[in-house]
Design a protein around this motif. Sequence first.
Motif, mmCIF file in Angstrom:
data_model
loop_
_atom_site.group_PDB
_atom_site.id
_atom_site.type_symbol
_atom_site.label_atom_id
_atom_site.label_comp_id
_atom_site.label_asym_id
_atom_site.label_seq_id
_atom_site.Cartn_x
_atom_site.Cartn_y
_atom_site.Cartn_z
ATOM 1 N N MET A 1 -8.646 32.477 -51.469
ATOM 2 C CA MET A 1 -9.033 31.646 -52.605
ATOM 3 C C MET A 1 -8.588 32.349 -53.898
ATOM 4 O O MET A 1 -8.918 33.484 -54.124
ATOM 5 C CB MET A 1 -10.557 31.471 -52.611
ATOM 6 N N ARG A 3 -8.550 32.790 -57.861
ATOM 7 C CA ARG A 3 -9.304 32.448 -59.066
ATOM 8 C C ARG A 3 -8.611 33.059 -60.275
ATOM 9 O O ARG A 3 -8.160 34.196 -60.229
ATOM 10 C CB ARG A 3 -10.730 32.987 -58.984
ATOM 11 N N ILE B 72 -9.694 29.711 -45.683
ATOM 12 C CA ILE B 72 -8.888 29.547 -46.899
ATOM 13 C C ILE B 72 -7.629 28.745 -46.557
ATOM 14 O O ILE B 72 -6.883 29.104 -45.646
ATOM 15 C CB ILE B 72 -8.497 30.920 -47.479
ATOM 16 N N LEU B 404 -15.556 48.215 -66.857
ATOM 17 C CA LEU B 404 -15.266 46.783 -66.691
ATOM 18 C C LEU B 404 -14.110 46.566 -65.717
ATOM 19 O O LEU B 404 -14.156 45.646 -64.897
ATOM 20 C CB LEU B 404 -14.916 46.162 -68.053
ATOM 21 N N ILE B 407 -15.497 46.840 -62.201
ATOM 22 C CA ILE B 407 -16.313 45.699 -61.769
ATOM 23 C C ILE B 407 -15.435 44.469 -61.548
ATOM 24 O O ILE B 407 -15.597 43.741 -60.562
ATOM 25 C CB ILE B 407 -17.417 45.397 -62.804
ATOM 26 N N LEU B 408 -14.500 44.236 -62.436
ATOM 27 C CA LEU B 408 -13.685 43.023 -62.346
ATOM 28 C C LEU B 408 -12.503 43.174 -61.386
ATOM 29 O O LEU B 408 -11.802 42.214 -61.107
ATOM 30 C CB LEU B 408 -13.176 42.640 -63.737
ATOM 31 N N PHE B 477 -11.338 42.287 -53.189
ATOM 32 C CA PHE B 477 -11.606 41.683 -54.480
ATOM 33 C C PHE B 477 -10.892 42.414 -55.612
ATOM 34 O O PHE B 477 -11.499 43.047 -56.461
ATOM 35 C CB PHE B 477 -13.117 41.676 -54.744
ATOM 36 N N ARG B 481 -1.369 39.379 -58.363
ATOM 37 C CA ARG B 481 -0.481 38.261 -58.667
ATOM 38 C C ARG B 481 -1.078 37.319 -59.704
ATOM 39 O O ARG B 481 -1.122 36.114 -59.540
ATOM 40 C CB ARG B 481 -0.160 37.479 -57.406
ATOM 41 N N GLY B 482 -1.633 37.882 -60.725
ATOM 42 C CA GLY B 482 -2.101 37.073 -61.840
ATOM 43 C C GLY B 482 -3.448 36.424 -61.637
ATOM 44 O O GLY B 482 -3.915 35.668 -62.477
ATOM 45 N N GLY B 483 -4.115 36.665 -60.519
ATOM 46 C CA GLY B 483 -5.427 36.052 -60.316
ATOM 47 C C GLY B 483 -6.322 36.969 -59.521
ATOM 48 O O GLY B 483 -5.869 37.957 -58.937
ATOM 49 N N PHE B 484 -7.594 36.647 -59.483
ATOM 50 C CA PHE B 484 -8.535 37.438 -58.692
ATOM 51 C C PHE B 484 -8.671 36.798 -57.329
ATOM 52 O O PHE B 484 -8.939 35.608 -57.241
ATOM 53 C CB PHE B 484 -9.901 37.475 -59.361
ATOM 54 N N ILE B 485 -8.458 37.572 -56.300
ATOM 55 C CA ILE B 485 -8.538 36.993 -54.968
ATOM 56 C C ILE B 485 -9.356 37.886 -54.064
ATOM 57 O O ILE B 485 -9.406 39.098 -54.236
ATOM 58 C CB ILE B 485 -7.141 36.770 -54.351
ATOM 59 N N TRP B 486 -10.021 37.234 -53.126
ATOM 60 C CA TRP B 486 -10.705 37.955 -52.066
ATOM 61 C C TRP B 486 -9.713 38.131 -50.944
ATOM 62 O O TRP B 486 -9.297 37.154 -50.340
ATOM 63 C CB TRP B 486 -11.870 37.129 -51.535
#
Lengths: 124, 491
Positions: A1, A3, B72, B404, B407-408, B477, B481-486
């Motif tokens: 997924m 985000r 997914i 930060l 965490i992120l 997490f 690639r430009g996004g946060f993914i699990w």
Amino acid sequence: MRRSLWQRLPLGLVLLSCLWFWACGEARLPFVGTYKTAEPVANKGHIELVLKDNGEADWNWVDENRSAKLKWRVQDGRVWLYFKEGVILIGTPLDGNKHLAVDISGEWHEGCPVDKCINFTRVK
Amino acid sequence: MAAAEKTTAGGPAVPAGTPAAACPIALTICEIGVEKTFAKGTLIVRQGDLPDNFYVIRQGRVKIFRLSPEGIRTDLTELGAGSYFGELAIVTGQPRTASVEAAEDTVLTEISREEFDRLLDDNPPLARQIIKQLSEWLVGADKRLEQETVHQVKVREVSWFDFILIGGLSIVFALIFNFYNDNQIPLIQGWGRAETIKEITLQEALAKYQAGELIVIDARKDSFFQQKHIKGAENFQVVFFDLMVPMFQFRLEQRQATPETPILIYGGTLSRRFDLDLAHALKDLGYENVMVLAGDYTAWEKAFPVEEKPAKPPMPMEFGLVGLLEWIPVSIFVLILIPPVRRSPYLAIFCRVLLGVIFIQFALSKIMRPAVFALNVVEYQMMPAWGVNLWALILPWGELVAGLFLILGIRTRTAAIFIGGMNVIFMVGLVNAILNQYPINCGCVGEVGEPVNWWKVLKNAGMLLMAVQIYFYDRLFVLDRGGFIWRERKI
């Protein structure tokens, strides 16, 4: 997924805001006012401490016409005074905020050490 | 299934959505199979099922997608009229590698395995086309695998850019915030001040002291003065000067000091020349004959008779939840002993969140009032005076940014190196303070009421171990690639 950063950003901001508010002090209003030393200090007259509601404070040697600026906040029911040099004076309110015992050691103590204590009485 | 749209071999490429025209004569596909109609949204082929049929799209469109074990969904492609699917599983005999659903009302020709085999036997162009198609997939898959491996290696690599990013953000935020902060401090304490204070050698000072010609004043904080000072010295804490000027004047008057009286001021350290600061302040008050020690201004301890008391650490203050949180890193020593736990990416997630929260709290306790933290830095007596304010401004922002990032999930390995590095610096400072018996506040979580002791060193060692664990085992997490993914970050 997948985000996006923008979806996560609010979470980060909320987290940061919570911590920020957590780091801030308690309500100042009950302590706002003018305090004056009960007795002259070091033969140089009285000290007047003015705690303003905007978080600023004045430390005035009335007879000497000398003044210094401080910042203040409330933590655990005690008044923390911050001087520009980085020292902290902690004032303990007494008798329902009528008196303020200010510890001038620059350290944290349970109360106000007798030999490092200046006692103020609220006058306004 | 191919990522690109496929067409039946031997015939012209048929535009998607062309109604039933797609029936290449050369392949004679139209002569075999069963025509079937699927309503929009119907699942035609399910991933993992055993293959029985091959399909040619006569009319409509289908979506091809894969589902991961976690559910997914990854959409691979859409195929239109004239395209075909299902040949891979038929050829290999393996379960279906993807699912197919009707993207709109769709008409298909369903060809059984036996019919498909016969079709290949009778139609060499189609057979060649399918072999070509499979070969292209194989080559494409190899390239993707290589790209993915290179990417994953890069994701795990720690680059100079990451350090510049975290360090740069910290510096920029620190400078901007200080510019607008009500409690602003100068970047360098005492920068540009003309030194007009008279200096006196240690021998001269000692001779005058022994002759009783000097008033000696210690400019340091009370706790240091109490611990050790020149016998008979007064203590004028320069950090209280503006608040206590009349009191200091009163004490000088009691000593019958006149503007000409020689006054020796000492107490300068590597991190702050308290002696010079106080000398300037007294000179401004009219005491013209103030002087400081020349050369090694810290040598008074050995040359002058001193009064000493055992070090009195600050009284400990309760720090509530933050104080408790700080203890958790100590438990990491136990967890690290268990190899499967030690290597767990879930432990890394836990460490990231905990370290992040602790360091953000560290930062917030210092950012608003940098002068308080600067004075703490001075008390450790390890930072040169020119660097104290810069350190006091930038370090808390470094803690905040690195916390930060942890965490992120942004550049977590670099953030862990930053935090581990800070822990090492803190430990060196703490050990130095303990060994030298400095009566100082830690300046870690709170502003006052935090004695320096071995527990603090242990907590920092725990946090260092957590940073090391994150560096080696963090996988889940992360920003990618430009996004946060699990996802698992495996090579």
